[in-house]
Design a protein around this motif. Structure first.
Motif, PDB file in Angstrom:
ATOM      1  N   LEU A 116       0.825  -1.209   0.000  1.00  0.00           N
ATOM      2  CA  LEU A 116       0.000   0.000   0.000  1.00  0.00           C
ATOM      3  C   LEU A 116       0.858   1.257   0.000  1.00  0.00           C
ATOM      4  CD1 LEU A 116      -2.836  -0.920   2.558  1.00  0.00           C
ATOM      5  CD2 LEU A 116      -2.842  -1.139   0.085  1.00  0.00           C
ATOM      6  N   HIS A 117       2.177   1.074  -0.075  1.00  0.00           N
ATOM      7  CA  HIS A 117       3.086   2.216  -0.036  1.00  0.00           C
ATOM      8  C   HIS A 117       2.916   3.076  -1.287  1.00  0.00           C
ATOM      9  CE1 HIS A 117       6.932   4.386  -0.163  1.00  0.00           C
ATOM     10  NE2 HIS A 117       6.880   4.299   1.154  1.00  0.00           N
ATOM     11  N   PRO A 118       2.929   4.423  -1.107  1.00  0.00           N
ATOM     12  CA  PRO A 118       2.676   5.300  -2.253  1.00  0.00           C
ATOM     13  C   PRO A 118       3.639   5.058  -3.416  1.00  0.00           C
ATOM     14  CG  PRO A 118       2.910   6.583  -0.227  1.00  0.00           C
ATOM     15  CD  PRO A 118       3.140   5.154   0.139  1.00  0.00           C
ATOM     16  N   PHE A 119       4.880   4.709  -3.115  1.00  0.00           N
ATOM     17  CA  PHE A 119       5.817   4.472  -4.213  1.00  0.00           C
ATOM     18  C   PHE A 119       5.986   2.985  -4.505  1.00  0.00           C
ATOM     19  CE2 PHE A 119      10.172   3.653  -5.674  1.00  0.00           C
ATOM     20  CZ  PHE A 119      10.093   4.279  -6.909  1.00  0.00           C
ATOM     21  N   PHE A 120       6.364   2.203  -3.469  1.00  0.00           N
ATOM     22  CA  PHE A 120       6.653   0.792  -3.708  1.00  0.00           C
ATOM     23  C   PHE A 120       5.393   0.022  -4.106  1.00  0.00           C
ATOM     24  CE2 PHE A 120      10.094   2.183  -0.881  1.00  0.00           C
ATOM     25  CZ  PHE A 120      11.152   1.919  -1.733  1.00  0.00           C
ATOM     26  N   GLY A 121       4.245   0.442  -3.555  1.00  0.00           N
ATOM     27  CA  GLY A 121       2.993  -0.226  -3.906  1.00  0.00           C
ATOM     28  C   GLY A 121       2.724  -0.140  -5.395  1.00  0.00           C
TER      29      GLY A 121
END
Lengths: 111, 622
Positions: free
Chosen positions: B224-229
């Motif tokens: 759910l991470h803004p970048f890694f997701g």
């Protein structure tokens, strides 16, 4: 469960250079004022918890928020939010995780 | 329906395991249809118990409450209240409560209990919950709730036995008790009160919440991470398209070789004549060229089904909500649109879960732009013919092109949605409010069953409609026979040849020859038929030498690169599927939208093919 909040010590210390830096930023950018504890769900940062205070008005949106567990007194935790505008957010409430748009999250007032 | 059947309705939250329980109890004795007048799926099943009592189970759409926000939820309420004239009121309600998710389940139970029907609360997924430290005193819970409480594990064999035994032990008149009918829509205070009451009951029953799994928390931190997701989502989708090409290569070669040897055998063992031509050129060349894509379709569906089972899809919807929102789509549109990658028909039906009618309509309008699996054979054929099979930067170039085509479809959909938003204005209230369920390992049995269903459907189509169209196409491509002294291939004098040559006048500016023009017509029934049609057309127009080589080799030698690319661009947009248009008509209940969709898709397809053809020509000349 006790909610973790934005540390309030910051707002007390007027000479904190960090604070001035942040204050300057929030003058120019439409950011949430970090010196104030957030008043709605959308003001929380990832990992922060709070307690639901109320949901204003009684429309379809408010009703559904209430039904999925955002009732006064419920503890909530912000699991994640997306860049750049913290929209949408993922919130843990009543043993479940929900994705909410910013507009939806703003309806939930917290304390 | 037998009047003596006991009518039971299953009610529960979305993802509570209700459908698994339904399947466990009724097995294959199911009937899926629609509720009359609305487009909500009605799932009914039967079972007969050891004591010869017959039960009729109705699997109602999952809901959080009896105050509906979607068509599906309204049906659940109306059936439970006996408001539908077409549906006799259930005699008892089985409320399926997810043990890993108890507070909301119990709140719903309290709300449903107020409608006055006999109710049985089923605690499902207790095995999973216990592993994480969940405890509850079922006897006490039953006393506090005032209803029987039964434990089930719907996904395990025999997991519903306790419920079946309980239902059987009830006296016959229990189920027939006429319910009292005093119900009013719950107010905000009522909802609040049910929350408080549920919390009190849980506390009184010694409830201990199952610990949140460390794995899920950790996984969500990344996914759910803004970048890694977003990075993971992009890589995942890219991987799927790579796999569709690279993993399928071997089984496809085997099928190809098998079909070729069958065709050889037919040619060798039958005397020359119309029957041999029908078998070899019509049926084997046509149907065989479609069946060859079975491995790719199975691989694509394996990924879609596994992602669906794992609980990842709503997270992808969360990650893409901003993008969807910026063009006026609801975040909830993601799952219908993703289903449309398999087939637009289930995708369009899945739009029923979108609360706003306007958002739902926009989603229906753009769903045909998602690259469905029927387009895969067309893409695969053309890519094999025109894109070299080599590595660029460690990736298979053919896989990269396929990914780009899928991406073009998505970009087209976003563009169309954006235009619609400008044109009609978007709705002001986009609801996302999507539950992100706990991750689960996809169950092998589930996956195998789903894949078998898809493969069966695909082969049934190949054996049914595609076979029939191939025979018709063979006929109009063979007759009338060429006049005596004709010089060109026989097919040029047939109905199909003349029709193709007429159409080619319109399609020549976008680089299509008459063979393509013919293939587009049966392709209207189902896109993949176009591939089979090309197989038949070239089998009939070529000499023996051409027939024994693969179709991709034939078209690579006969078409220019510009034509191949233009046809690819055409298929990104072309509305070549009557079944989809029929579903749009049914779901929107008007002719207006299917007509608009047909018109705009043809327009886009022509423009895209024209631009691609001209640019490709210009490049190859300059």
């Amino acid at each position: 469960m006790v909610g973790r909040r934005v540390p309030e010590t910051h707002s007390a210390n007027e000479n904190d250079p960090q604070l001035h830096k942040r204050g300057g930023l929030s003058d120019t950018l439409p950011m949430t004022d970090l010196t104030q504890p957030p008043t709605t769900l959308s003001g929380l940062r990832a990992g922060q918890s709070a307690v639901v205070d109320r949901i204003d008005a009684d429309d379809v949106l408010a009703r559904r928020l209430l039904e999925i567990g955002f009732f006064p007194g419920a503890s909530v935790e912000l699991v994640a939010s997306l860049w750049p505008a913290r929209d949408p957010v993922a919130v843990r409430v009543s043993g479940a995780t929900f994705a909410l748009r910013r507009k939806e999250a703003e309806r939930v007032k917290i304390r | 329906m037998n009047a003596a059947d006991f009518r039971i309705a299953l009610v529960g939250l979305p993802n509570c395991g209700k459908t698994a329980l339904f399947n466990r109890m009724t097995g294959s004795r199911q009937r899926v249809a629609n509720y009359p007048g609305v487009t909500v799926e009605r799932k009914e099943g039967y079972y007969e118990s050891a004591s010869w009592r017959r039960y009729r189970l109705l699997d109602l759409p999952g809901t959080y409450s009896l105050t509906p926000t979607t068509l599906d939820e309204a049906i659940t309420r109306d059936v439970a209240l006996g408001r539908l004239t077409s549906e006799p009121r259930p005699e008892t309600i089985v409320l399926v409560a997810d043990a890993t998710h108890l507070p909301l389940s119990l709140r719903l139970a309290l709300e449903v209990k107020r409608i006055g029907l006999p109710m049985i609360v089923v605690l499902n997924m207790t095995d999973l919950a216990r592993k994480r430290g969940f405890t509850i005193d079922c006897g006490r819970l039953s006393k506090e709730l005032g209803t029987p409480v039964i434990e089930t594990v719907a996904v395990a064999r025999g997991g519903a036995d306790a419920l079946i035994t309980h239902l059987d032990s009830l006296p016959s008149d229990f189920l027939a008790t006429p319910p009292t009918m005093e119900w009013r829509e719950p107010s905000a205070e009522d909802v609040q009160q049910t929350h408080t009451e549920a919390a009190r009951i849980l506390a009184a029953s010694g409830y201990r919440e199952p610990a949140r799994s460390e794995f899920i928390t950790a996984a969500d931190r990344v996914l759910l991470h803004p970048f890694f997701g977003l990075l993971v989502l992009g890589m995942l989708l890219f991987f799927v398209f790579q796999a569709v090409f690279t993993w399928a290569a071997l089984p496809m070669d085997l099928i190809d070789a098998g079909i070729a040897s069958i065709a050889e055998w037919v040619r060798g063992s039958m005397p020359d004549g119309p029957l041999r031509s029908l078998l070899a050129d019509g049926i084997i060349a046509g149907v065989g060229n479609v069946i060859i894509f079975l491995p790719q379709i199975v691989i694509l569906f394996a990924f879609i089904l596994a992602l669906e089972d794992s609980g990842y899809l709503p997270r992808a919807a969360y990650l893409l909500d901003r993008v969807m929102g910026s063009v006026g789509l609801s975040g909830r549109a993601f799952i219908p649109l993703l289903s449309s990658f398999a087939c637009a028909i289930p995708g369009i039906m899945a739009t029923r879960t979108i609360p706003s009618p306007r958002d739902r309509l926009t989603t229906i309008m753009v769903a045909p732009l998602m690259t469905c699996s029927a387009r895969l054979p067309v893409y695969a054929l053309l890519i094999a013919a025109f894109v070299p099979d080599r590595d660029i930067g460690g990736f298979n170039l053919q896989g990269v092109v396929l990914f780009a085509l899928y991406f073009a479809g998505v970009a087209g959909a976003l563009l169309v949605a954006w235009v619609l938003k400008k044109f009609r204005g978007g709705s002001d209230t986009h609801l996302l409010m999507l539950e992100l369920p706990d991750y689960q390992w996809p169950r092998f049995g589930n996956l195998a069953f789903g894949l078998w269903e898809r493969a069966r459907l695909f082969l049934a189509r190949a054996g049914g409609i595609i076979l029939a169209l191939m025979v018709v196409l063979w006929f109009i491509s063979t007759y009338p026979a060429p006049p005596a002294g004709a010089t060109g291939p026989a097919i040029e004098y047939s109905f199909a040849g003349r029709l193709g040559q007429t159409l080619a006048v319109v399609l020549a500016p976008i680089g299509f020859n008459w063979q393509i023009s013919i293939a587009l017509i049966p392709g209207l029934a189902a896109r993949e038929v176009a591939v089979g049609a090309l197989g038949t057309v070239y089998a009939l127009s070529g000499d023996e030498d051409v027939v024994s080589t693969a179709l991709s080799t034939v078209i690579a030698s006969q078409w220019g690169l510009a034509t191949g690319l233009a046809l690819l661009a055409w298929y990104v947009f072309a509305p070549q599927c009557l079944a989809t248009l029929a579903v749009v008509k049914r779901e929107t209940n008007s002719w207006r939208y299917p007509l608009i969709i047909t018109a705009y898709l043809f327009g886009l397809a022509y423009l895209a093919a024209f631009a691609t053809y001209r640019i490709a020509l210009w490049y190859s000349v300059g």
